[in-house]
Design a protein around this motif. Structure first.
Motif, PDB file in Angstrom:
ATOM      1  N   ARG A  57       0.619  -1.256  -0.067  1.00  0.00           N
ATOM      2  CA  ARG A  57      -0.083  -0.262   0.226  1.00  0.00           C
ATOM      3  C   ARG A  57       0.846   1.291   0.175  1.00  0.00           C
ATOM      4  N   ILE A  58       0.781   2.754  -0.904  1.00  0.00           N
ATOM      5  CA  ILE A  58       1.702   3.093  -1.225  1.00  0.00           C
ATOM      6  C   ILE A  58       1.568   3.470   0.066  1.00  0.00           C
ATOM      7  N   ASP A  59       0.115   4.467   0.565  1.00  0.00           N
ATOM      8  CA  ASP A  59       0.481   4.974   1.690  1.00  0.00           C
ATOM      9  C   ASP A  59       1.127   4.437   3.430  1.00  0.00           C
ATOM     10  N   ARG A  60       1.481   3.263   2.649  1.00  0.00           N
ATOM     11  CA  ARG A  60       2.190   2.900   4.176  1.00  0.00           C
ATOM     12  C   ARG A  60       3.802   3.088   3.452  1.00  0.00           C
ATOM     13  N   ILE A  61       4.539   2.815   2.855  1.00  0.00           N
ATOM     14  CA  ILE A  61       5.926   3.894   2.314  1.00  0.00           C
ATOM     15  C   ILE A  61       5.972   4.872   2.949  1.00  0.00           C
ATOM     16  N   GLU A  62       6.982   4.523   4.100  1.00  0.00           N
ATOM     17  CA  GLU A  62       7.862   5.946   4.779  1.00  0.00           C
ATOM     18  C   GLU A  62       8.529   6.137   4.696  1.00  0.00           C
ATOM     19  N   GLY A  63       8.902   7.493   4.656  1.00  0.00           N
ATOM     20  CA  GLY A  63      10.690   7.972   4.400  1.00  0.00           C
ATOM     21  C   GLY A  63      10.538   8.209   2.698  1.00  0.00           C
ATOM     22  N   ALA A  64      12.240   8.747   2.495  1.00  0.00           N
ATOM     23  CA  ALA A  64      12.542   8.488   1.106  1.00  0.00           C
ATOM     24  C   ALA A  64      12.930   7.219   0.284  1.00  0.00           C
ATOM     25  N   LEU A  65      12.126   7.117  -0.947  1.00  0.00           N
ATOM     26  CA  LEU A  65      12.775   6.383  -1.624  1.00  0.00           C
ATOM     27  C   LEU A  65      14.250   6.261  -2.361  1.00  0.00           C
ATOM     28  N   GLU A  66      15.097   5.370  -2.066  1.00  0.00           N
ATOM     29  CA  GLU A  66      16.033   5.425  -2.029  1.00  0.00           C
ATOM     30  C   GLU A  66      16.623   4.603  -3.717  1.00  0.00           C
ATOM     31  N   PRO A  67      16.489   5.420  -4.933  1.00  0.00           N
ATOM     32  CA  PRO A  67      16.362   4.399  -6.267  1.00  0.00           C
ATOM     33  C   PRO A  67      18.087   3.673  -5.858  1.00  0.00           C
ATOM     34  N   GLY A  68      17.954   2.694  -6.511  1.00  0.00           N
ATOM     35  CA  GLY A  68      19.348   1.114  -6.343  1.00  0.00           C
ATOM     36  C   GLY A  68      19.631   0.751  -8.058  1.00  0.00           C
ATOM     37  N   GLU A  69      19.916  -0.176  -8.432  1.00  0.00           N
ATOM     38  CA  GLU A  69      20.550  -0.935  -9.556  1.00  0.00           C
ATOM     39  C   GLU A  69      19.156  -1.405 -10.329  1.00  0.00           C
ATOM     40  N   ALA A  70      19.458  -0.503 -11.470  1.00  0.00           N
ATOM     41  CA  ALA A  70      18.466  -1.281 -12.784  1.00  0.00           C
ATOM     42  C   ALA A  70      19.020  -2.754 -13.188  1.00  0.00           C
ATOM     43  N   PHE A  71      17.093  -3.247 -13.414  1.00  0.00           N
ATOM     44  CA  PHE A  71      17.128  -4.639 -13.135  1.00  0.00           C
ATOM     45  C   PHE A  71      16.626  -4.953 -14.846  1.00  0.00           C
ATOM     46  N   PRO A  72      16.763  -6.455 -15.453  1.00  0.00           N
ATOM     47  CA  PRO A  72      15.911  -6.544 -16.204  1.00  0.00           C
ATOM     48  C   PRO A  72      14.625  -7.436 -16.221  1.00  0.00           C
ATOM     49  N   PRO A  73      14.082  -6.617 -17.286  1.00  0.00           N
ATOM     50  CA  PRO A  73      12.434  -7.230 -17.829  1.00  0.00           C
ATOM     51  C   PRO A  73      12.491  -8.547 -16.889  1.00  0.00           C
ATOM     52  N   ARG A  74      11.147  -8.800 -15.695  1.00  0.00           N
ATOM     53  CA  ARG A  74      10.479 -10.062 -14.918  1.00  0.00           C
ATOM     54  C   ARG A  74       8.868  -9.865 -15.234  1.00  0.00           C
ATOM     55  N   PRO A  75       8.700 -10.851 -16.126  1.00  0.00           N
ATOM     56  CA  PRO A  75       7.508 -11.416 -16.523  1.00  0.00           C
ATOM     57  C   PRO A  75       6.036 -11.085 -15.214  1.00  0.00           C
TER      58      PRO A  75
END
Length: 323
Positions: free
Chosen positions: A198-216
């Protein structure tokens, strides 16, 4: 034949309506020769529209991306739909109320009177009831959408249903909307499984990480999401057997009621969840169908206690009716 200015407006509208136009088809739609079409394309470019041209068998014209946003042409239905959507946007997504009002103001100035009346009719006669503050911010939605699109992992802290918070490392895939709530569907790297947040339960900053290959995505992603919303998070859960096919019950029952699972051609299972036995019994009663108990994690004594309270409550009603 249309005047030059009217034809240019029509040409810009056609180019914005499709990703690519063959030259002959575009000239036919405008009712002009190819030479006139080329001159009109040059005039649009002078006005700031980034029109791209390609040659060869599949050649034609397409509206490209420029440094600045060119004027956007809308037909009547599109303008009305946009105005209505903008007026409603602030109720579910925070951080965009002022921008939405500015856009509505611009549309009101540009739309003819007949369209202004249509666009404002819904807003004018609608009572806005108290629903609480928006549960998600527009900036956070945009950041999550960009991470899904770009295939970029995220690190964030997530507050679970029970209230405790832990760190998550995920590969975001899709956003989903249900009423006022928004959800992120992602591959949880540490748990090696799909999870719904649930997006309203994501707290604090969104820290970007590594790129990942497409996952079906899993084929049952919608069913997983429904289970995550209406069943899995709750402390009290039961499974009931109902008459009716899964398709029939899914159309008849609201999503919050539970998760429908096909059993036979004539019967289905309904998995229901709630925070308390009282809430669970209330949901069962609202189904308004004959049900058969299959199983659950709520002791029978808990239900008996609730039913006893209801019996005591309505005993006075029986006495009033008898008197």
């Amino acid at each position: 034949m249309l005047s030059t200015s009217a034809r240019l407006l029509r040409l810009a509208s056609l180019l914005q309506s499709r990703r690519h136009w063959p030259g002959a088809a575009l000239a036919e739609a405008l009712g002009v020769e190819s030479r006139t079409l080329r001159r009109d394309i040059d005039r649009l470019r002078e006005l700031g529209y980034p029109v791209e041209a390609s040659s060869g068998v599949g050649g034609g014209y397409a509206m490209g991306r420029g440094a600045a946003l060119p004027p956007l042409l809308l037909d009547d239905e599109e303008a009305v739909a946009l105005a209505i959507a903008l007026r409603a946007a602030g109720a579910t997504v925070g951080g965009m109320e002022a921008t939405a009002l500015q856009l509505v103001g611009k549309l009101d100035q540009l739309m003819p009177a007949r369209l202004q009346r249509r666009a404002s009719a819904l807003h004018a006669v609608t009572l806005s009831l108290r629903t609480g503050e928006p549960l998600v911010d527009a900036g956070r939605l945009s950041a999550l959408a960009a991470a899904c699109r770009d295939g970029r992992a995220l690190h964030f802290h997530y507050r679970k249903h029970a209230g405790d918070t832990d760190a998550r490392h995920v590969q975001p895939q899709r956003l989903a909307n249900y009423g006022r709530r928004w959800y992120l569907v992602a591959w949880d790297v540490d748990r090696a499984d799909w999870r719904t947040f649930r997006i309203d339960r994501i707290e604090g900053a969104l820290e970007p990480g590594e790129a990942f290959p497409p996952r079906p995505l899993p084929a049952d992603v919608a069913a997983r999401l429904e289970r995550g919303i209406a069943y899995a998070p709750f402390a009290c859960r039961v499974t009931l057997r109902l008459a009716g096919s899964a398709e029939e019950l899914q159309a008849a029952l609201p999503l919050w009621c539970g998760v429908v699972e096909p059993l036979t051609d004539t019967h289905s299972l309904l998995h229901m969840g709630a925070e308390t036995p009282e809430g669970l019994l209330a949901q069962v009663l609202m189904i308004d169908r004959e049900v058969e108990w299959v199983g659950g994690n709520v002791p029978a004594a808990s239900f008996a206690r609730v039913l006893g309270r209801l019996s005591s409550l309505f005993s006075g009603v029986r006495e009033e009716v008898t008197a």
